[in-house]
Design a protein around this motif. Structure first.
Motif, PDB file in Angstrom:
ATOM      1  N   ALA A  33     -12.032  13.083  58.098  1.00 21.42           N
ATOM      2  CA  ALA A  33     -12.429  13.462  56.748  1.00 21.42           C
ATOM      3  C   ALA A  33     -11.413  12.971  55.716  1.00 21.42           C
ATOM      4  N   GLY A  34     -10.135  13.040  56.060  1.00 26.37           N
ATOM      5  CA  GLY A  34      -9.110  12.551  55.154  1.00 26.37           C
ATOM      6  C   GLY A  34      -9.201  11.053  54.920  1.00 26.37           C
ATOM      7  N   VAL A  35      -9.474  10.292  55.990  1.00 29.07           N
ATOM      8  CA  VAL A  35      -9.603   8.834  55.846  1.00 29.07           C
ATOM      9  C   VAL A  35     -10.796   8.490  54.966  1.00 29.07           C
ATOM     10  N   TYR A  36     -11.940   9.148  55.198  1.00 33.72           N
ATOM     11  CA  TYR A  36     -13.125   8.885  54.388  1.00 33.72           C
ATOM     12  C   TYR A  36     -12.897   9.275  52.921  1.00 33.72           C
ATOM     13  N   THR A  37     -12.225  10.384  52.716  1.00 37.14           N
ATOM     14  CA  THR A  37     -11.938  10.807  51.333  1.00 37.14           C
ATOM     15  C   THR A  37     -11.040   9.809  50.635  1.00 37.14           C
ATOM     16  N   TRP A  38     -10.026   9.332  51.340  1.00 38.58           N
ATOM     17  CA  TRP A  38      -9.128   8.330  50.764  1.00 38.58           C
ATOM     18  C   TRP A  38      -9.874   7.044  50.445  1.00 38.58           C
ATOM     19  N   ALA A  39     -10.800   6.616  51.337  1.00 39.81           N
ATOM     20  CA  ALA A  39     -11.541   5.383  51.108  1.00 39.81           C
ATOM     21  C   ALA A  39     -12.492   5.512  49.922  1.00 39.81           C
ATOM     22  N   ILE A  40     -13.157   6.668  49.807  1.00 37.30           N
ATOM     23  CA  ILE A  40     -14.125   6.855  48.726  1.00 37.30           C
ATOM     24  C   ILE A  40     -13.420   6.954  47.370  1.00 37.30           C
ATOM     25  N   THR A  41     -12.310   7.683  47.327  1.00 37.94           N
ATOM     26  CA  THR A  41     -11.594   7.826  46.058  1.00 37.94           C
ATOM     27  C   THR A  41     -10.948   6.517  45.620  1.00 37.94           C
ATOM     28  N   GLY A  42     -10.761   5.597  46.559  1.00 33.25           N
ATOM     29  CA  GLY A  42     -10.180   4.303  46.205  1.00 33.25           C
ATOM     30  C   GLY A  42     -11.164   3.350  45.559  1.00 33.25           C
ATOM     31  N   LEU A  43     -12.472   3.699  45.584  1.00 34.41           N
ATOM     32  CA  LEU A  43     -13.495   2.860  44.966  1.00 34.41           C
ATOM     33  C   LEU A  43     -13.733   3.331  43.535  1.00 34.41           C
ATOM     34  N   HIS A  44     -13.790   2.384  42.639  1.00 34.76           N
ATOM     35  CA  HIS A  44     -14.012   2.695  41.230  1.00 34.76           C
ATOM     36  C   HIS A  44     -15.358   2.104  40.811  1.00 34.76           C
ATOM     37  N   PHE A  45     -16.326   2.945  40.584  1.00 30.46           N
ATOM     38  CA  PHE A  45     -17.662   2.513  40.198  1.00 30.46           C
ATOM     39  C   PHE A  45     -17.691   2.252  38.698  1.00 30.46           C
ATOM     40  N   THR A  46     -17.978   1.005  38.327  1.00 25.81           N
ATOM     41  CA  THR A  46     -17.939   0.605  36.920  1.00 25.81           C
ATOM     42  C   THR A  46     -19.301   0.664  36.251  1.00 25.81           C
ATOM     43  N   GLY A  47     -20.340   1.060  36.992  1.00 29.54           N
ATOM     44  CA  GLY A  47     -21.658   1.155  36.398  1.00 29.54           C
ATOM     45  C   GLY A  47     -22.449  -0.128  36.511  1.00 29.54           C
ATOM     46  N   LEU A  48     -23.668  -0.110  36.000  1.00 37.09           N
ATOM     47  CA  LEU A  48     -24.563  -1.260  36.048  1.00 37.09           C
ATOM     48  C   LEU A  48     -24.578  -1.980  34.714  1.00 37.09           C
ATOM     49  N   GLN A  49     -24.769  -3.285  34.773  1.00 35.43           N
ATOM     50  CA  GLN A  49     -24.875  -4.060  33.551  1.00 35.43           C
ATOM     51  C   GLN A  49     -26.254  -3.862  32.919  1.00 35.43           C
ATOM     52  N   GLU A  50     -26.354  -4.188  31.648  1.00 33.58           N
ATOM     53  CA  GLU A  50     -27.614  -4.007  30.940  1.00 33.58           C
ATOM     54  C   GLU A  50     -28.707  -4.915  31.487  1.00 33.58           C
ATOM     55  N   SER A  51     -28.321  -6.076  32.008  1.00 30.79           N
ATOM     56  CA  SER A  51     -29.303  -7.033  32.526  1.00 30.79           C
ATOM     57  C   SER A  51     -29.639  -6.806  33.992  1.00 30.79           C
ATOM     58  N   ALA A  52     -29.153  -5.725  34.573  1.00 29.10           N
ATOM     59  CA  ALA A  52     -29.368  -5.509  36.009  1.00 29.10           C
ATOM     60  C   ALA A  52     -30.851  -5.376  36.341  1.00 29.10           C
ATOM     61  N   GLY A  53     -31.619  -4.684  35.474  1.00 25.71           N
ATOM     62  CA  GLY A  53     -33.035  -4.483  35.749  1.00 25.71           C
ATOM     63  C   GLY A  53     -33.820  -5.778  35.744  1.00 25.71           C
ATOM     64  N   SER A  54     -33.618  -6.613  34.728  1.00 29.82           N
ATOM     65  CA  SER A  54     -34.361  -7.872  34.641  1.00 29.82           C
ATOM     66  C   SER A  54     -33.949  -8.851  35.728  1.00 29.82           C
ATOM     67  N   VAL A  55     -32.655  -8.894  36.041  1.00 29.92           N
ATOM     68  CA  VAL A  55     -32.192  -9.785  37.107  1.00 29.92           C
ATOM     69  C   VAL A  55     -32.747  -9.349  38.462  1.00 29.92           C
ATOM     70  N   SER A  56     -32.777  -8.057  38.696  1.00 27.96           N
ATOM     71  CA  SER A  56     -33.319  -7.552  39.966  1.00 27.96           C
ATOM     72  C   SER A  56     -34.797  -7.896  40.110  1.00 27.96           C
ATOM     73  N   LYS A  57     -35.553  -7.790  39.003  1.00 26.65           N
ATOM     74  CA  LYS A  57     -36.969  -8.150  39.055  1.00 26.65           C
ATOM     75  C   LYS A  57     -37.147  -9.634  39.358  1.00 26.65           C
ATOM     76  N   SER A  58     -36.309 -10.476  38.769  1.00 21.24           N
ATOM     77  CA  SER A  58     -36.391 -11.917  39.023  1.00 21.24           C
ATOM     78  C   SER A  58     -36.073 -12.242  40.482  1.00 21.24           C
ATOM     79  N   ILE A  59     -35.060 -11.550  41.029  1.00 19.99           N
ATOM     80  CA  ILE A  59     -34.689 -11.781  42.426  1.00 19.99           C
ATOM     81  C   ILE A  59     -35.822 -11.375  43.355  1.00 19.99           C
TER      82      ILE A  59
END
Length: 275
Positions: A33-59
């Motif tokens: 549990a400590g290893v998983y907690t350390w790994a998750i807290t080390g990730l920084h989620f910066t959010g989605l870009q505004e064009s993510a929806g249109s790019v995903s539809k094109s893909i």
């Protein structure tokens, strides 16, 4: 008679469990549990870009509607031609590495004598050092040395596969059944006869099985190495991604999936016949 009854009915001493065995699962749970907690807290989620929806539809639209005209057009740069080139890179790289891995495997295999442990230890270190370099890093290095193209891809697959096959081959040698060798020795056979008549026939099926398994992995690797210029189907795929030609990306991914499925099926059937 009373003495026998007394000895028979003598209560047994209670068995006291080791505290470590009793609580070891809890300690491991806390550590995991400590290893998983350390790994998750080390990730920084910066959010989605505004064009993510249109790019995903094109893909998705491109993947669902692949460019069928790219399958074969006779130019040598079509899907079929590049898939054949990818298979050639994987096949040649695996074949070369399988041959070179055999002496490395006997070097790294643990022997019965005391000096054999020192010999095998040095061999295992060498194989570990070879495996340390990822294939894509090797491909970039060889592109700088020999230029872009299939030759760099073959070298990258070969060198990395030596480390993997050498390890697998050495383990097969260590775990092989020694009965045939002992029988030939007891019949008066010498070392070359033992090696040719007992050792090679015993380990050869596992060697071929591991080589086929490595070829499956090499096919996937060769599909990616083209992204850095090492030939194969990866080169047009990275160009298609950069130009956002998602229909071209869709047909290339479909071709890779079909190729990998066919290779896996054939390899599995061959391994079943060997083992």
């Amino acid at each position: 008679m009373n003495m026998q009854t007394t000895m028979t009915n003598k209560p047994e001493k209670p068995v006291h469990l080791n505290p470590w065995r009793r609580w070891s699962w809890l300690i491991w749970l806390v550590l995991v549990a400590g290893v998983y907690t350390w790994a998750i807290t080390g990730l920084h989620f910066t959010g989605l870009q505004e064009s993510a929806g249109s790019v995903s539809k094109s893909i998705v639209h491109g993947l669902v509607n692949p460019d069928w005209a790219y399958v074969y057009n006779g130019s040598g740069e079509d899907l079929v031609s590049l898939i054949i080139q990818t298979l050639a890179i994987a096949l040649l790289g695996t074949f070369v590495s399988a041959l070179i891995s055999v002496p490395f495997a006997f070097w790294a295999a643990r022997g019965e004598h005391e000096w054999g442990h020192l010999r095998s230890g040095s061999g295992k270190i060498v194989l570990t050092l070879i495996r340390t370099f990822p294939e894509i890093v090797l491909a970039i290095m060889f592109i700088k040395a020999v230029g872009p193209g299939s030759y760099a891809g073959v070298l990258a697959v070969s060198i990395h596969s030596i480390g993997m096959l050498g390890k697998l081959f050495s383990e097969a040698i260590e775990n092989m059944d020694r009965g045939a060798e002992e029988a030939i020795v007891s019949a008066g056979g010498n070392s070359p006869q033992v090696f040719m008549l007992a050792t090679i026939p015993t380990i050869m099926p596992e060697f071929i099985s591991y080589t086929l398994y490595r070829f499956e992995i090499a096919v996937r690797s060769a599909s990616i190495l083209g992204m850095v210029g090492a030939g194969g189907i990866g080169t047009p795929m990275i160009f298609a991604i950069q130009t956002r030609a998602w229909s071209r990306v869709g047909i290339i991914l479909l071709g890779i999936v079909v190729m990998v499925l066919l290779i896996d099926t054939l390899s599995e059937q061959l391994r079943k016949r060997l083992i």
